[in-house]
Scaffold this active site. Structure first.
Site, PDB file in Angstrom:
ATOM      1  N   SER A  10       0.845  -1.188   0.000  1.00 33.56           N
ATOM      2  CA  SER A  10       0.000   0.000   0.000  1.00 33.56           C
ATOM      3  C   SER A  10       0.878   1.235   0.000  1.00 33.56           C
ATOM      4  CB  SER A  10      -0.906   0.017   1.229  1.00 33.56           C
ATOM      5  OG  SER A  10      -1.537   1.278   1.350  1.00 33.56           O
ATOM      6  N   HIS A  35      -0.986  -1.260  -4.482  1.00 35.09           N
ATOM      7  CA  HIS A  35      -2.267  -0.974  -3.842  1.00 35.09           C
ATOM      8  C   HIS A  35      -2.383   0.512  -3.556  1.00 35.09           C
ATOM      9  CE1 HIS A  35      -5.917  -2.238  -1.687  1.00 35.09           C
ATOM     10  NE2 HIS A  35      -5.615  -1.285  -0.813  1.00 35.09           N
ATOM     11  N   ASP A  37      -4.734   3.365  -1.950  1.00 37.19           N
ATOM     12  CA  ASP A  37      -5.855   3.672  -1.062  1.00 37.19           C
ATOM     13  C   ASP A  37      -6.341   5.093  -1.326  1.00 37.19           C
ATOM     14  OD1 ASP A  37      -6.144   1.309   0.660  1.00 37.19           O
ATOM     15  OD2 ASP A  37      -4.108   1.787   1.301  1.00 37.19           O
ATOM     16  N   MET A  39      -8.995   7.929  -0.272  1.00 38.87           N
ATOM     17  CA  MET A  39      -9.876   8.309   0.825  1.00 38.87           C
ATOM     18  C   MET A  39     -10.343   9.749   0.636  1.00 38.87           C
ATOM     19  SD  MET A  39      -7.636   6.753   3.969  1.00 38.87           S
ATOM     20  CE  MET A  39      -6.810   5.162   3.825  1.00 38.87           C
ATOM     21  N   HIS A  68      -8.306   0.986  -4.384  1.00 39.34           N
ATOM     22  CA  HIS A  68      -9.368   0.790  -3.393  1.00 39.34           C
ATOM     23  C   HIS A  68     -10.010   2.145  -3.096  1.00 39.34           C
ATOM     24  CE1 HIS A  68     -10.377  -0.347   1.076  1.00 39.34           C
ATOM     25  NE2 HIS A  68     -11.457  -0.228   0.322  1.00 39.34           N
ATOM     26  N   MET A  70     -12.284   4.354  -1.157  1.00 39.88           N
ATOM     27  CA  MET A  70     -12.999   4.574   0.102  1.00 39.88           C
ATOM     28  C   MET A  70     -13.607   5.972   0.036  1.00 39.88           C
ATOM     29  SD  MET A  70     -10.235   2.807   2.671  1.00 39.88           S
ATOM     30  CE  MET A  70      -8.855   3.060   1.549  1.00 39.88           C
ATOM     31  N   MET A 139     -11.392  -5.944   4.987  1.00 40.44           N
ATOM     32  CA  MET A 139     -10.667  -4.968   5.795  1.00 40.44           C
ATOM     33  C   MET A 139     -10.467  -5.544   7.195  1.00 40.44           C
ATOM     34  SD  MET A 139      -9.887  -2.457   3.895  1.00 40.44           S
ATOM     35  CE  MET A 139      -9.220  -1.452   5.236  1.00 40.44           C
ATOM     36  N   GLY A 144      -9.202   4.015   6.988  1.00 37.37           N
ATOM     37  CA  GLY A 144      -8.984   5.441   7.209  1.00 37.37           C
ATOM     38  C   GLY A 144      -7.546   5.797   7.513  1.00 37.37           C
ATOM     39  N   GLY A 146      -3.316   4.097   8.072  1.00 39.30           N
ATOM     40  CA  GLY A 146      -2.381   2.990   8.062  1.00 39.30           C
ATOM     41  C   GLY A 146      -1.835   2.731   9.455  1.00 39.30           C
ATOM     42  N   ASP A 177      -6.581  -6.546   4.024  1.00 39.40           N
ATOM     43  CA  ASP A 177      -5.883  -5.267   4.181  1.00 39.40           C
ATOM     44  C   ASP A 177      -6.058  -4.759   5.600  1.00 39.40           C
ATOM     45  OD1 ASP A 177      -4.831  -2.716   4.043  1.00 39.40           O
ATOM     46  OD2 ASP A 177      -6.184  -1.999   2.485  1.00 39.40           O
ATOM     47  N   SER A 200       2.969  -0.632   6.086  1.00 37.41           N
ATOM     48  CA  SER A 200       4.102  -0.464   6.992  1.00 37.41           C
ATOM     49  C   SER A 200       5.075  -1.627   6.897  1.00 37.41           C
ATOM     50  CB  SER A 200       3.602  -0.327   8.436  1.00 37.41           C
ATOM     51  OG  SER A 200       2.656   0.720   8.553  1.00 37.41           O
TER      52      SER A 200
END
Length: 222
Positions: A10, A35, A37, A39, A68, A70, A139, A144, A146, A177, A200
């Site tokens: 990610s 990946h 993310d 948001m 992804h 969100m 999930m 929201g 990491g 994830d 991470s």
């Protein structure tokens, strides 16, 4: 252990001042997917990136761009991310009034369609979508941010979804994830996951550590 375990770093955990370099580095280190993310500060409590960043990163890797979303409402943004270079676009059932229509919209742009299940979302919404989805994302943290800790109850969802996918006879990725690291990755794989999103755990230690981190998550460090 499931065959063909794929690792999807990610980029939420990457160095945002050098995202192109980071995407090249994880590609060279053996990542299978990139990946992304997305948001909106509304559907989830954070704001990340938009289609222009995906478009800018696309030339840096030929790997699958696993995007992804969100965001809510999600439908108005499908075309933008599809044209920016996403290969898989994953949405949440709660992000629009008609998730089946959203999945069809994704496929109308020639992309693979995914559906994501939050920790508080039951599996029932997935059952009517099995013929439409190419990926199911569990999930294992609340979306929201990491760096959160893995929610153990997610393993039960993975086990149930693995049975549903096997019973369907379709080739559907089962992705997980949130809180994935060297300790939780084997648990997720044993429960049926075959795509591991790791932020991470991939990016710790800097670029010189990425290949070892990815090997460790896949299950054959060394």
């Amino acid at each position: 252990m499931q065959k063909n375990i794929r690792i999807a770093p990610s980029i939420l955990s990457a160095d945002f001042a050098a995202l192109g370099q980071e995407v090249r580095a994880i590609t060279e280190a053996g990542a299978d997917y990139v990946h992304v993310d997305v948001m909106d500060g509304h559907f989830v409590p954070n704001i990340t990136i938009g289609p222009d960043v995906v478009k800018a990163l696309r030339p840096h890797s030929e790997r699958t761009f696993d995007v992804h979303l969100m965001i809510s409402p999600v439908d108005p943004y499908i075309e933008g991310f599809a044209k920016a270079g996403a290969d898989i676009i994953t949405v949440h059932p709660e992000a629009g009034p008609h998730v089946h229509r959203t999945l069809q919209l994704i496929k109308s742009f020639g992309k693979k369609a995914g559906v994501s299940i939050n920790p508080g979302t039951p599996l029932a919404p997935v059952k009517p979508l099995m013929e439409e989805v190419d990926l199911i994302l569990v999930m294992s943290v609340n979306p929201g941010f990491g760096g959160q800790a893995f929610i153990p109850e997610s393993l039960r969802k993975l086990e149930s979804l693995r049975r549903m996918i096997d019973d369907s006879g379709r080739d559907i990725d089962l992705e997980v994830d949130g809180g994935i690291n060297r300790e939780t990755a084997p648990q997720a794989i044993a429960a049926g996951a075959d795509v591991l999103v790791a932020g991470s755990a991939t990016f710790k230690g800097g670029p010189e550590a990425y290949a070892e981190n990815i090997r460790a998550l896949r299950g054959h460090a060394g």
